[in-house]
Scaffold this motif. Structure first.
Motif, PDB file in Angstrom:
ATOM      1  N   GLY A 268       0.812  -1.210   0.000  1.00 51.97           N
ATOM      2  CA  GLY A 268       0.000   0.000   0.000  1.00 51.97           C
ATOM      3  C   GLY A 268       0.841   1.254   0.000  1.00 51.97           C
ATOM      4  O   GLY A 268       0.453   2.280  -0.569  1.00 51.97           O
ATOM      5  N   ALA A 269       2.026   1.196   0.637  1.00 53.16           N
ATOM      6  CA  ALA A 269       2.886   2.371   0.692  1.00 53.16           C
ATOM      7  C   ALA A 269       3.508   2.687  -0.656  1.00 53.16           C
ATOM      8  O   ALA A 269       3.801   3.841  -0.967  1.00 53.16           O
ATOM      9  CB  ALA A 269       3.997   2.150   1.725  1.00 53.16           C
ATOM     10  N   ILE A 270       3.701   1.667  -1.475  1.00 55.72           N
ATOM     11  CA  ILE A 270       4.407   1.850  -2.750  1.00 55.72           C
ATOM     12  C   ILE A 270       3.449   2.063  -3.907  1.00 55.72           C
ATOM     13  O   ILE A 270       3.760   2.744  -4.882  1.00 55.72           O
ATOM     14  CB  ILE A 270       5.299   0.614  -3.026  1.00 55.72           C
ATOM     15  N   ALA A 271       2.253   1.506  -3.820  1.00 56.62           N
ATOM     16  CA  ALA A 271       1.355   1.430  -4.970  1.00 56.62           C
ATOM     17  C   ALA A 271       0.666   2.756  -5.258  1.00 56.62           C
ATOM     18  O   ALA A 271      -0.481   2.955  -4.903  1.00 56.62           O
ATOM     19  CB  ALA A 271       0.319   0.338  -4.750  1.00 56.62           C
ATOM     20  N   GLY A 272       1.373   3.664  -5.898  1.00 58.37           N
ATOM     21  CA  GLY A 272       0.741   4.876  -6.393  1.00 58.37           C
ATOM     22  C   GLY A 272      -0.003   4.584  -7.680  1.00 58.37           C
ATOM     23  O   GLY A 272       0.270   3.598  -8.377  1.00 58.37           O
ATOM     24  N   ALA A 273      -0.960   5.427  -8.007  1.00 58.42           N
ATOM     25  CA  ALA A 273      -1.781   5.191  -9.199  1.00 58.42           C
ATOM     26  C   ALA A 273      -0.929   5.126 -10.451  1.00 58.42           C
ATOM     27  O   ALA A 273      -1.166   4.304 -11.332  1.00 58.42           O
ATOM     28  CB  ALA A 273      -2.845   6.277  -9.315  1.00 58.42           C
ATOM     29  N   ASP A 274       0.084   6.003 -10.557  1.00 55.95           N
ATOM     30  CA  ASP A 274       0.894   5.998 -11.776  1.00 55.95           C
ATOM     31  C   ASP A 274       1.694   4.713 -11.908  1.00 55.95           C
ATOM     32  O   ASP A 274       1.869   4.198 -13.013  1.00 55.95           O
ATOM     33  CB  ASP A 274       1.824   7.208 -11.803  1.00 55.95           C
ATOM     34  N   ALA A 275       2.184   4.175 -10.788  1.00 59.02           N
ATOM     35  CA  ALA A 275       2.930   2.920 -10.833  1.00 59.02           C
ATOM     36  C   ALA A 275       2.039   1.783 -11.316  1.00 59.02           C
ATOM     37  O   ALA A 275       2.479   0.900 -12.060  1.00 59.02           O
ATOM     38  CB  ALA A 275       3.499   2.605  -9.452  1.00 59.02           C
ATOM     39  N   ILE A 276       0.778   1.794 -10.903  1.00 61.27           N
ATOM     40  CA  ILE A 276      -0.149   0.758 -11.358  1.00 61.27           C
ATOM     41  C   ILE A 276      -0.458   0.942 -12.840  1.00 61.27           C
ATOM     42  O   ILE A 276      -0.503  -0.025 -13.608  1.00 61.27           O
ATOM     43  CB  ILE A 276      -1.440   0.781 -10.521  1.00 61.27           C
ATOM     44  N   TYR A 277      -0.682   2.183 -13.265  1.00 57.62           N
ATOM     45  CA  TYR A 277      -0.870   2.442 -14.694  1.00 57.62           C
ATOM     46  C   TYR A 277       0.320   1.898 -15.483  1.00 57.62           C
ATOM     47  O   TYR A 277       0.159   1.256 -16.533  1.00 57.62           O
ATOM     48  CB  TYR A 277      -0.990   3.945 -14.950  1.00 57.62           C
ATOM     49  N   ASP A 278       1.521   2.161 -14.996  1.00 58.99           N
ATOM     50  CA  ASP A 278       2.731   1.751 -15.706  1.00 58.99           C
ATOM     51  C   ASP A 278       2.757   0.232 -15.888  1.00 58.99           C
ATOM     52  O   ASP A 278       3.070  -0.275 -16.976  1.00 58.99           O
ATOM     53  CB  ASP A 278       3.963   2.220 -14.921  1.00 58.99           C
ATOM     54  N   GLY A 279       2.418  -0.499 -14.828  1.00 61.94           N
ATOM     55  CA  GLY A 279       2.378  -1.948 -14.937  1.00 61.94           C
ATOM     56  C   GLY A 279       1.294  -2.429 -15.882  1.00 61.94           C
ATOM     57  O   GLY A 279       1.500  -3.368 -16.657  1.00 61.94           O
ATOM     58  N   ALA A 280       0.128  -1.776 -15.835  1.00 64.59           N
ATOM     59  CA  ALA A 280      -0.976  -2.187 -16.701  1.00 64.59           C
ATOM     60  C   ALA A 280      -0.663  -1.919 -18.167  1.00 64.59           C
ATOM     61  O   ALA A 280      -1.064  -2.693 -19.042  1.00 64.59           O
ATOM     62  CB  ALA A 280      -2.259  -1.474 -16.284  1.00 64.59           C
ATOM     63  N   PHE A 281       0.036  -0.818 -18.464  1.00 64.19           N
ATOM     64  CA  PHE A 281       0.420  -0.552 -19.851  1.00 64.19           C
ATOM     65  C   PHE A 281       1.225  -1.724 -20.402  1.00 64.19           C
ATOM     66  O   PHE A 281       0.984  -2.207 -21.518  1.00 64.19           O
ATOM     67  CB  PHE A 281       1.244   0.731 -19.949  1.00 64.19           C
ATOM     68  N   ARG A 282       2.202  -2.203 -19.622  1.00 65.26           N
ATOM     69  CA  ARG A 282       3.020  -3.328 -20.069  1.00 65.26           C
ATOM     70  C   ARG A 282       2.176  -4.607 -20.166  1.00 65.26           C
ATOM     71  O   ARG A 282       2.294  -5.366 -21.125  1.00 65.26           O
ATOM     72  CB  ARG A 282       4.182  -3.551 -19.099  1.00 65.26           C
ATOM     73  N   GLN A 283       1.357  -4.840 -19.150  1.00 66.19           N
ATOM     74  CA  GLN A 283       0.565  -6.067 -19.103  1.00 66.19           C
ATOM     75  C   GLN A 283      -0.361  -6.203 -20.296  1.00 66.19           C
ATOM     76  O   GLN A 283      -0.532  -7.302 -20.840  1.00 66.19           O
ATOM     77  CB  GLN A 283      -0.245  -6.085 -17.804  1.00 66.19           C
ATOM     78  N   PHE A 284      -0.945  -5.093 -20.733  1.00 68.47           N
ATOM     79  CA  PHE A 284      -1.951  -5.154 -21.792  1.00 68.47           C
ATOM     80  C   PHE A 284      -1.413  -4.727 -23.158  1.00 68.47           C
ATOM     81  O   PHE A 284      -2.179  -4.530 -24.088  1.00 68.47           O
ATOM     82  CB  PHE A 284      -3.166  -4.317 -21.395  1.00 68.47           C
ATOM     83  N   GLY A 285      -0.089  -4.588 -23.274  1.00 71.23           N
ATOM     84  CA  GLY A 285       0.518  -4.405 -24.583  1.00 71.23           C
ATOM     85  C   GLY A 285       0.537  -2.996 -25.118  1.00 71.23           C
ATOM     86  O   GLY A 285       0.653  -2.792 -26.329  1.00 71.23           O
ATOM     87  N   LEU A 286       0.452  -1.973 -24.230  1.00 60.84           N
ATOM     88  CA  LEU A 286       0.515  -0.583 -24.666  1.00 60.84           C
ATOM     89  C   LEU A 286       1.933  -0.053 -24.437  1.00 60.84           C
ATOM     90  O   LEU A 286       2.610  -0.451 -23.482  1.00 60.84           O
ATOM     91  CB  LEU A 286      -0.484   0.287 -23.887  1.00 60.84           C
ATOM     92  N   MET A 287       2.380   0.837 -25.297  1.00 58.39           N
ATOM     93  CA  MET A 287       3.690   1.458 -25.134  1.00 58.39           C
ATOM     94  C   MET A 287       3.534   2.825 -24.488  1.00 58.39           C
ATOM     95  O   MET A 287       2.766   3.656 -24.975  1.00 58.39           O
ATOM     96  CB  MET A 287       4.389   1.605 -26.488  1.00 58.39           C
ATOM     97  N   ARG A 288       4.259   3.039 -23.400  1.00 56.97           N
ATOM     98  CA  ARG A 288       4.193   4.321 -22.715  1.00 56.97           C
ATOM     99  C   ARG A 288       5.380   5.178 -23.132  1.00 56.97           C
ATOM    100  O   ARG A 288       6.535   4.796 -22.944  1.00 56.97           O
ATOM    101  CB  ARG A 288       4.202   4.143 -21.203  1.00 56.97           C
ATOM    102  N   ALA A 289       5.102   6.339 -23.692  1.00 53.59           N
ATOM    103  CA  ALA A 289       6.151   7.275 -24.079  1.00 53.59           C
ATOM    104  C   ALA A 289       6.583   8.078 -22.857  1.00 53.59           C
ATOM    105  O   ALA A 289       5.755   8.506 -22.054  1.00 53.59           O
ATOM    106  CB  ALA A 289       5.656   8.212 -25.171  1.00 53.59           C
ATOM    107  N   GLY A 290       7.881   8.287 -22.734  1.00 57.16           N
ATOM    108  CA  GLY A 290       8.399   9.024 -21.590  1.00 57.16           C
ATOM    109  C   GLY A 290       8.438  10.518 -21.793  1.00 57.16           C
ATOM    110  O   GLY A 290       8.733  11.264 -20.851  1.00 57.16           O
ATOM    111  N   SER A 291       8.181  10.984 -23.003  1.00 64.44           N
ATOM    112  CA  SER A 291       8.227  12.412 -23.291  1.00 64.44           C
ATOM    113  C   SER A 291       7.352  12.705 -24.497  1.00 64.44           C
ATOM    114  O   SER A 291       6.957  11.796 -25.238  1.00 64.44           O
ATOM    115  CB  SER A 291       9.669  12.853 -23.587  1.00 64.44           C
TER     116      SER A 291
END
Length: 719
Positions: A268-291
């Protein structure tokens, strides 16, 4: 998607007619520029300006209201105040009941839910309910509308005519969307297919738009600017199906956003919403651009180039320094490899290149030297495209007075288009900006994207390879279970704890539930007396660990409530007495605490496996390096549960350094399958037991043949 929904979404992009409510003859008002841009784009459908104070605008007759329009109206553009928008919505609902024509509304009006006020929220709800009651769908409100360069339909009040291409954009920010279009359109290096600014998403959601674009034959790649979602599960379930066919590139803001779950556990201390989004992007095959730059460049690559068959890259240049910079960039991505040329390719290259040329040092690299020609580029590229070990080519071109730039573009394009069957990507870097405008235009016109810097093109190549790997191994995630686990031993333990008003399970209870879900734990025995502790330790076998068991003590080690390495009966007596004394000092209200006697496992790599029930995402599983530094290092990744073994394996390899998995500092290789199986079980536990809020298995030990949770904490929902 149902046929009625498909029809409604078609009406947003290719309507046969449109009413523009709020059209204006004042060139400074959006109601004028939107109408002018619609005409400038070349829209061929019927346009009906609506303004009770104007007889005509831009040569088109005006109507006092939408009910007065004598011809069929398929789509309506709303550009009036929020109060008037609701009035017009009622007229549109009446029109739909009378004539059965209106299918879609693009509401660009502001003053609704984005105000975060009761009045704005109610206006938005009333607007949607009024339109929905008549079967009319809406994009917005508070948006800049839609564009379709294929049908030439455009509601944008800032942007008129625009170059056509294969990129479709969905954006939650109209300002970002317009800025992106201005920049990419001005360069002429990116062509737009469809654009939709979703605004408040009061009705039409991004998931629906993704499904629409999945079946849109002219869309090659989808770009999404994302800020946040009310239903991320629905979004990712839709995105998973689309990404299996078309690449999706996401630029998400809000990296610093805090998670919604209280930090009662390490997870719970680590799981910020953005970190979960980041994992879900990878899990479901989306590419996240860093800029923004990576977002733009990656979209251009996918819009003009094929998906590579693999990850082996060849680099061709006639300049040593930029070539070295490119290789440096490629080496930072673990999913890319330099292509090892076949003997036939090396022989062919030596037959056409000068003796001073560098061929294959390092593997996959060619420096032609300054002694090169337009035809030589064609010859070398043709050899590389024929090599079965080459999946993609990066070509770096610099200024030269000896080159005929249009001829060079022609020879490069001829080599690329001479490939038979499925083509291999060719990414061209043109150094030093404007020296080769003719070369750039020639390559771009041949669907060969050009880039400015040799180090940054590597990231785009990594994105191409990442998507290729994802699509080649895509395994659909299981259907998302919404609830379950109403019966069985685990449910009974949870029910008893809830009835007692406890916020968490005792450690022996947590271990019992772990066993039910095939999560390995060390042998253990809860005891109430020293004599029982000695008997349990003798039966389990030394060394053992002693731990306090109390609902009032969540962090046992902080108060001296854990005794490690207890190796004999005498040590049990001493450790037991010391533990009881530490607990009484830290928690005077606890006089005779229960104690857990547990087998002490051999030292090895410590992992953390955890799970939370997030307010937005639902069941989420975390994995990473564990122990006391988990919240400091935060080397973790996330998956939305449930998921399968393959996705769990990928999370492990994405999160941990490869040398650690292979066996660092003399240790044996990790049993990835055992860890993956435990991750799947943790996800299943949270999905099936709806009263569990958080699970924290820290540490889990990666032993030779299994994964063992040596500490378990289960937090219950507060309800």
């Amino acid at each position: 998607m149902m046929a009625q929904e498909v029809s409604a979404l078609n009406a947003f992009f290719s309507p046969r007619s449109v009413a523009v409510v709020g059209a204006s003859s004042d060139p400074k008002k959006p109601g004028h520029t939107a109408l002018r841009n619609m005409i400038a784009m070349g829209y061929k459908g019927r346009i009906f300006p609506v303004n009770p104070r104007e007889p005509a605008i831009l040569g088109l007759p005006c109507y006092k209201n939408v009910l007065d329009i004598p011809e069929p109206v398929e789509t309506c553009l709303l550009m009036v105040s929020s109060d008037l928008a609701l009035k017009v919505a009622k007229e549109l609902a009446e029109r739909k009941r009378r004539f059965n024509d209106v299918a879609a509304v693009v509401c660009m009006s502001a003053g609704f839910g984005e105000l975060n006020s009761p009045e704005g929220t109610k206006r938005e709800r009333d607007l949607v309910e009024t339109l929905r009651s008549a079967g009319v769908r809406m994009v917005g409100p508070n948006c800049v509308g839609v564009m379709n360069t294929v049908s030439r339909f455009n509601t944008n009040f800032d942007i008129g005519a625009y170059p056509s291409g294969g990129i479709s954009i969905i954006t939650q920010s109209g300002a970002f969307g317009n800025a992106f279009l201005f920049a990419s359109g001005a360069s002429g290096r990116a062509g737009l297919n469809k654009f939709v600014s979703v605004g408040n998403m009061a009705d039409v959601q991004i998931a629906e738009l993704l499904r629409f674009l999945k079946d849109d034959e002219t869309t090659r790649v989808i770009g999404i600017y994302l800020e946040g979602l009310a239903d991320p599960r629905g979004f990712f379930e839709a995105a998973r199906d689309v990404a299996a066919l078309k690449p999706i590139v996401v630029l998400k803001s809000g990296r610093s956003e805090l998670g919604s779950t209280a930090a009662l556990s390490h997870t719970g201390a680590i799981a910020g919403a953005d970190a979960i989004y980041d994992g879900a992007f990878r899990q479901f095959g989306l590419m996240r651009a860093g800029s923004v730059a990576e977002f733009y460049e990656t979209l251009r690559m996918f819009s003009k180039q094929p998906v590579p068959a693999g990850n082996r890259v060849a680099v061709l240049t006639h300049m040593g320094g930029p070539g070295t910079m490119c290789i440096d960039g490629l080496s930072t991505f673990s999913n890319l490899k330099m292509a090892p040329f076949t003997r036939e390719t090396e022989a062919g290259l030596r037959g056409v290149l000068p003796s001073a040329a560098n061929i294959g040092h390092p593997p996959g690299y060619i420096d032609m030297t300054a002694t090169n020609s337009e035809v030589l580029h064609n010859q070398v590229l043709t050899l590389l495209f024929k090599d079965p070990n080459v999946d993609a080519v990066i070509q770096i071109l610099g200024p030269s007075l000896f080159h005929d730039q249009p001829r060079l573009a022609e020879e490069v394009a001829r080599a690329y288009h001479s490939q038979g069957g499925v083509k291999k990507p060719l990414l061209n870097v043109l150094m030093f900006g404007d020296f080769a405008d003719e070369l750039r235009r020639g390559l771009e016109d041949a669907s060969l994207p050009t880039f400015d810097y040799p180090d940054t093109v590597a990231r785009g190549a990594a994105n191409l390879a990442s998507y290729a790997a994802m699509r080649a191994t895509a395994a659909k995630a299981p259907d998302i279970a919404r609830s379950g686990g109403a019966e069985g031993p685990a449910a009974q333990l949870i029910l008893r704890a809830a009835e007692e008003g406890r916020v968490s399970l005792l450690e022996p209870e947590a271990y019992a539930i772990c066993r039910q879900y095939d999560i390995r734990v060390p042998p253990f025995k809860p005891v109430e007396t020293l004599e029982d502790a000695i008997e349990a330790a003798n039966r389990i076998g030394y060394p053992v660990v002693l731990k306090v068991v109390s609902a009032q003590i969540l962090h046992k080690s902080d108060i001296g409530g854990v005794m490690l390495g207890v190796s004999s009966e005498d040590a049990v007596k001493q450790s037991y007495a010391r533990l009881i004394e530490n607990v009484r000092k830290a928690a005077p209200g606890i006089h005779n605490p229960s104690v857990l006697v547990q087998k002490m496992m051999p030292p090895t790599t410590e992992l953390v496996l955890g799970a939370i029930r997030d307010r937005l995402f639902g069941p989420v599983v975390m994995f990473g390096l564990g122990g006391i530094y988990v919240e400091v290092l935060k080397r973790v990744g996330f998956l939305l549960a449930p998921f399968g073994l393959e996705q769990a394996r990928k999370l492990i390899h994405d999160t941990l350094p490869a040398p650690l998995i292979a066996g660092a500092r003399g240790r044996n290789a990790m049993n990835v399958d055992a860890i993956a199986g435990t991750l799947v079980s943790v996800g299943r536990l949270l999905v099936e037991q709806s009263q569990i809020d958080q699970v924290d298995l820290n540490p889990c030990l990666a032993l030779d043949d299994l994964c063992v949770a040596v500490d378990a904490r289960i937090i219950l929902s507060k309800r």
